[in-house]
Write an enzyme that holds these catalytic residues in place. Sequence first.
Site, PDB file in Angstrom:
ATOM      1  N   CYS A   1      35.038 -17.166  65.023  1.00  0.00           N
ATOM      2  CA  CYS A   1      35.179 -18.585  64.715  1.00  0.00           C
ATOM      3  C   CYS A   1      36.643 -18.998  64.725  1.00  0.00           C
ATOM      4  CB  CYS A   1      34.526 -18.897  63.378  1.00  0.00           C
ATOM      5  SG  CYS A   1      34.900 -17.717  62.083  1.00  0.00           S
TER       6      CYS A   1
ATOM      7  N   GLU B   1      31.096 -21.250  55.761  1.00  0.00           N
ATOM      8  CA  GLU B   1      32.154 -21.212  56.791  1.00  0.00           C
ATOM      9  C   GLU B   1      31.440 -21.295  58.118  1.00  0.00           C
ATOM     10  OE1 GLU B   1      34.073 -19.874  59.886  1.00  0.00           O
ATOM     11  OE2 GLU B   1      33.815 -17.980  58.800  1.00  0.00           O
TER      12      GLU B   1
END
Length: 541
Positions: A327, A293
């Site tokens: 993020c 990720e």
Amino acid sequence: MSNATFAIPIPVNEPILNYSPGSREKEAVLSEVARLRSLKADLPMIINGREVRTGDLQGMSPPYDHRHLLGHYHKGTSDHVRAAIDAAQEAKKGWCAMSWYDRAAIFLKAADLIAGPRRAYMNAATMLAQSKNVYQSEIDAVAELVDFLRYNAYYAEEIYSIQPESSEGVWNSLEYRPLEGFIFAITPFNFTAISGNLPCAPAMMGNTVVWKPAESQIYSAYVVMEILIEAGLPPGVINLIYTDGPEAGDVIFKHRDFAGLHFTGSTGVFQHLWKTIGENIASYRSYPRIVGETGGKDFVVAHPSADGDQVAVALLRGAFEFQGQKCSAASRAYIPKSLWGKVKDRLVAETKELKMGSPEDFSNFVNAVIDEKAFDKIAGYIDYIKNNGGATILSGGGFDKSTGYFIEPTIVQVEDPKYRTMCEEIFGPILSIYVYDDEEYSDILKVVDETSPYALTGSIFARDRAAVIEAKDVLYHAAGNFYINDKPTGAVVGQQPFGGARGSGTNDKAGSILNLFRWVSPRTIKENLNAPRDYRYPFLG
């Protein structure tokens, strides 16, 4: 040996404490913060269950008070990487042979330790070393990490229970073997929960792990490791090392038994690692699993029918909680002209109200960014905005690193939807907004889809259901986590499995059964209960 079938308790999300004035949890965490501040921590690596001290001491300081020394960690070398691999390999047979429910019991106990007697300790370490306010830490380092451990145990049971059909005279079964080799977990600074989950998820499925946390997150990583050992994790199952990334990678990615990478970090680093693994592919025993990720340039799109107050609150929280160091943080927004006046007035006014300072003062909404490197990068974007045309700072724009790495929450209105700060991942408290003509809603959705290489999170605000449907269709591949009338942050384990595609990663959804499937290699077993004694088939008669 057990002759019973065990069932994991059905998990529920760990409640988030509110730390209100006078509460027991507030007193407990402040006391623990003070205790840890008064110490000088000495953090060894943990290899094969043993503390490893090298004497190469690296200092640790709170990002919001970099003149204070929290203590040191012992930096390792390539020799320690090799020792960690050897320990993982040595522990593999016993760990793999242990029943899945005994493995799960260790992680369930760790979850209860974090939720109970180690709660304040876990929060205090995260607040001090990662500059999270108590609420952000409570959500992350306690509630989400506890959820990862409990839900993963439940999902593991689900996986093991998935079995094939059997025909008459045949018994078919599936074994879910751990991968052949060891897993390398590389974890980020910004989420203690992610840092704990990346080594624990593969270990839950019988794998052994070499774990390298970000240097700025070593303090809370060590706390996680302490708790896992307290919960009964055998030596060598997870090995915690503090080495430079390239030094570790040079050993690990050339090792024949490298079996998988569990990664959260930057897109550039992930792509480099993938390339390195590809270049070495012929030397591995098996094809390694690569799970990552990475970055995001997350969007909020408001339709003219949206509620302006909801949009303003979502932008403020989504962009500035944990200083935008998520993020999933709201980094770019698209607001229609008819709504802009209301959104702007409230967003700017309330952003200016945000207090900034130490997380030890619970009235501070904003704290310091993680380190000087991040500070300089984010400040560079603000200088670019100030020194170039095409954008106007509506609020914030100040920064100061004399005491801590503090950057004011900054709102920027841009004239071009492809302006630099609308396209590039900043990973800090800068929100860029483009105001569009109401009738251009359909066009702006296409701009949103084409502006960024990332596809992690995004949200749409609208009362008009047709506008919501259109956004879902046009932005079909633009976000792995898509929110309707909500900010694009705050995914909850068991409710919103997290991950994105395109430049944002492999979308293997941490916190779901999908992630755990990546750490097993199934074996099909067919047992014939009455094997034939004659080669001749009936059609030959």
